[in-house]
Write an enzyme that holds these catalytic residues in place. Sequence first.
Site, PDB file in Angstrom:
ATOM      1  N   ASP A   1    -115.519  79.254  12.128  1.00 32.36           N
ATOM      2  CA  ASP A   1    -114.701  78.931  10.957  1.00 32.36           C
ATOM      3  C   ASP A   1    -114.859  77.485  10.543  1.00 32.36           C
ATOM      4  OD1 ASP A   1    -113.295  78.176  13.370  1.00 32.36           O
ATOM      5  OD2 ASP A   1    -111.532  77.805  12.130  1.00 32.36           O
TER       6      ASP A   1
ATOM      7  N   GLU B   1    -110.815  78.282  15.091  1.00 32.05           N
ATOM      8  CA  GLU B   1    -110.645  77.061  15.880  1.00 32.05           C
ATOM      9  C   GLU B   1    -109.955  75.973  15.074  1.00 32.05           C
ATOM     10  OE1 GLU B   1    -111.867  73.045  17.443  1.00 32.05           O
ATOM     11  OE2 GLU B   1    -112.154  73.951  15.478  1.00 32.05           O
TER      12      GLU B   1
END
Length: 332
Positions: A80, A174
């Site tokens: 991400d 994350e």
Amino acid sequence: MRAYERLLHYVSFGTQSDHTSETVPSTPNQKVLAAALVEEMKKLGIADAFVDDKGYVYGTIPATKGKEDKPVIGFIAHMDTAEDASGDNIKAKVVEYNGGDVLLNEEKQIVLSEKEYPDLKKYIGQHLMVTDGTTLLGADDKAGVAEIMTMAEQLMSHPEIEHGTIKIGFTPDEEIGRGANYFDVEGFGANFAYTVDGDYEGEVAYENFNAASASFEIKGVNVHPGEAKDIMINAALVGCEIASLLPENETPAHTEGREGFYHLTDFSGDIAHAKVNYIVRDHDKATFEKRLDTLRGIEQKMNGKYHADTVKLNIQHSYSNMLEVIEKNEYV
């Protein structure tokens, strides 16, 4: 394929995470990249590659003959990108850097300024990957993904390079502090692992911040301004007051190294309702807990000054400093 070529491909996937989402992963596009990575891994010969229902990607590079008894090493990166700027429709390119500012976008006159980013001087004579200045690049951490995948290709295509079993893991979310929430540590099966999400070339980090997010929900009392004396509670002003009670020199703009901070990430609201969001960081666990106690004290102070339910503080722990574990396992 070279690592930078992979990165140019991976950044074409929009994979921003979303802290307001309650799904796992927080955004569906992360699973699109996950599926593409699994397909690529299988083409490299990683037969057990798969993505689970939470969007986590796993795979194994088998040990070479005679090395099956060696410790199992893992390599991890996250898919991400941050919420701070758009991660869609990225126009990435590689430029040769010869010093000075880098013109990212001629139409909008966006430059990467050497004055604002003096570290650029370290890379004179090298090539830089940049965007057009309107989006994130996404190198955090698709560069890590690209490096791990390139390593996998190298090892799978060169069996003469001896190694033990290697585990690969790619995680979602994350950037919003949830990357480890559903990581299958037992199923991953590594004796130890390295997260390829660092800073400078050659750097190995053996500790990190203790981290938490903190949100102040403020409930105001909105009445006509002409009749507001001793009645109105302006939630937005209470939010400003909360911010003023924290030390101004303990923010990311004033700290470095192991120094902790309070970071105001966003502030929204009006007279009736406001919300003030912070992330809190400190390497030292005791000092970190004191920071959280400071926030709790501010909540109590505001509720004592105004109504008892004016301010509600919500603290969520994100992760802890890994140093206390590393100190017991220095061999890694």
